[in-house]
Design an enzyme around this catalytic site. Structure first.
Site, short mmCIF file in Angstrom:
data_model
loop_
_atom_site.label_atom_id
_atom_site.label_comp_id
_atom_site.label_asym_id
_atom_site.label_seq_id
_atom_site.Cartn_x
_atom_site.Cartn_y
_atom_site.Cartn_z
CG ASP A 100 3.87 -7.18 7.65
OD1 ASP A 100 3.19 -6.62 6.77
OD2 ASP A 100 3.39 -7.97 8.48
CG MET B 27 -7.75 2.87 6.38
SD MET B 27 -6.73 3.30 4.94
CE MET B 27 -7.89 2.98 3.62
N GLY B 28 -5.78 0.97 9.59
CA GLY B 28 -4.78 0.48 10.54
C GLY B 28 -4.62 -1.03 10.48
CG ASP C 215 -1.81 0.11 8.29
OD1 ASP C 215 -2.66 1.00 8.08
OD2 ASP C 215 -1.68 -0.88 7.56
N GLY D 156 0.82 -1.21 0.00
CA GLY D 156 0.00 0.00 0.00
C GLY D 156 0.85 1.26 0.00
#
Ligand code: ATP
Length: 367
Positions: free
Chosen positions: A105, A194-195, A152, A11
């Site tokens: 990640d 979001m997150g 995030d 993203g």
């Protein structure tokens, strides 16, 4: 001259462009050649004009633009060995042996896997006659450095990821904007942010906007528990004369059975129990846009320069590094340790070991 390539993956986030610019200019300033890989790992796999030399002027005006100008993608091909083999071939054809990956990640896991397979990929390319023996010996090692670009703030081992602070600004502006209507009409708003599996954005937004209640994945609550607590808080605040009610729900909020807590359910409970007209606002992708905050510009710039310095100091025996910020200091840490710790948090949550998961989270969650 050493050739260093940079790509953005996963993203997009505000500040990624600053990091790309810093990598390109630091590389050139240190007498290296810089390369863009467009469209993330898809560009690495596809090669051709997706991989091109970057000049000093190519990154002009990058600093104030959000998203990633060189493009990003989710790439299934790179999850296959054949895809990574093509990626290795494209790097070797272009004489690139160092790669800065800016992503989350998933992207960094892919990067580390690519590096750990490098020798076998090169051997296969020689045996399939896709590269020469000379090219193989000129490209015996691949150096990878990761930067975490994500709104995030979900990576363990770094206090901030590039984009998180800008996104928090966007959320605060939006909550403030919604609050004026809530105040005028004495309404309640449930605002979803979001997150993913990390509640940092929601928690910080609640602190910054003085929200009545917040739902985060790190603190799961069963329906009766949150219903009672939230309604008691809302009623108490209304009793003190508050005209607006703001409840923030992280998109990853869950109950103790790991079932999602939905904003619509929260709103229905507020309407029924607190007798307030309640609206749901999902902030959506505006959270990833707007101008990057100065903090993310600095983070991208400093970490981009450090990434190049780490590449130039690395040896074939060095582990892959991630540039992290801890206690206001930017420094390289082990890439896979940070990624593993992030995955451990997810595994602990999946096993419903919430307190242990919380202990692995970075300090803000002790609030
Ligand atoms: P975000 O936090 O924004 O989701 P991310 O980097 O975690 O960012 P992913 O979609 O998980 O986003 O990963 C981006 C890309 O990285 C994938 O599309 C894929 O190309 C590559 N990738 C992810 N995981 C792996 C893996 N285990 N092996 C190889 N490549 C991977």
């Amino acid at each position: 001259r050493k050739r260093i390539a940079v790509l953005t993956s996963g993203g997009d986030s505000q500040g990624m462009n600053c990091a790309v610019r810093a990598v390109v200019r630091a590389a050139i300033a240190r007498d290296c050649e810089a390369y863009f890989i467009h469209e993330g790992y898809q560009g690495l796999v596809d090669g051709g004009d997706k991989i091109c030399k970057a000049s000093w002027g190519d990154v002009r005006k990058f600093v104030s633009v959000s998203g990633t100008i060189i493009g990003t993608a989710r790439c299934m091909d790179f999850k296959t060995r054949e895809g990574r083999l093509k990626g290795a071939e494209n790097l070797i054809i272009n004489g690139i042996d160092a790669l800065v990956v800016i992503g989350g990640d998933g992207s960094l896991t892919g990067a580390d896997l690519f590096r750990s397979e490098w020798k076998t990929l090169v051997t296969d390319l020689v045996s399939q006659k896709r590269i020469t023996q000379q090219q193989a010996s000129d490209n015996g090692h691949l150096t990878i450095v990761g930067l975490v670009g994500s709104i995030d703030n979900d990576m363990a081992g770094t206090d901030f990821t590039i984009g998180a602070v800008s996104s928090l600004h966007r959320i605060c502006e939006s909550v403030d904007n919604v609050t004026s209507t809530a105040l005028s009409h004495k309404r309640a708003f449930v605002i979803e942010v979001m997150g993913r599996h990390c509640g940092w954005l929601a928690l910080m937004a609640a602190v910054c906007t003085g929200a009545d209640f917040v739902f985060i994945p790190e603190q799961p609550m069963d329906r009766e528990e949150w219903k009672e607590k939230m309604c008691a808080d809302i009623k108490a605040h209304r009793g003190q004369g508050r005209r607006a009610t703001i409840v923030i729900v992280s998109e990853g909020a869950i109950d103790r059975d790991l079932k999602p807590i939905r904003s619509e359910d929260v709103a229905a409970v507020i309407e029924a129990e607190c007798d307030l007209i309640t609206r749901v606002t999902n902030l959506g992708h505006v959270q990833r846009g707007g101008v990057p905050a100065s903090y993310d510009r600095v983070l991208g710039a400093v970490q981009g320069i450090q990434a190049v310095d780490v590449i130039l100091k690395s040896t074939p025996a060095s582990d892959s590094k991630l540039i992290a910020i801890q206690n206001n200091m930017n420094a390289p840490v082990g890439l896979m340790e940070a990624v593993q710790k992030t995955k451990d948090i997810a595994s602990l949550v999946a096993a419903k070991r919430f307190d242990e998961a919380m202990q692995l989270r970075d300090p803000y969650f002790s609030l």
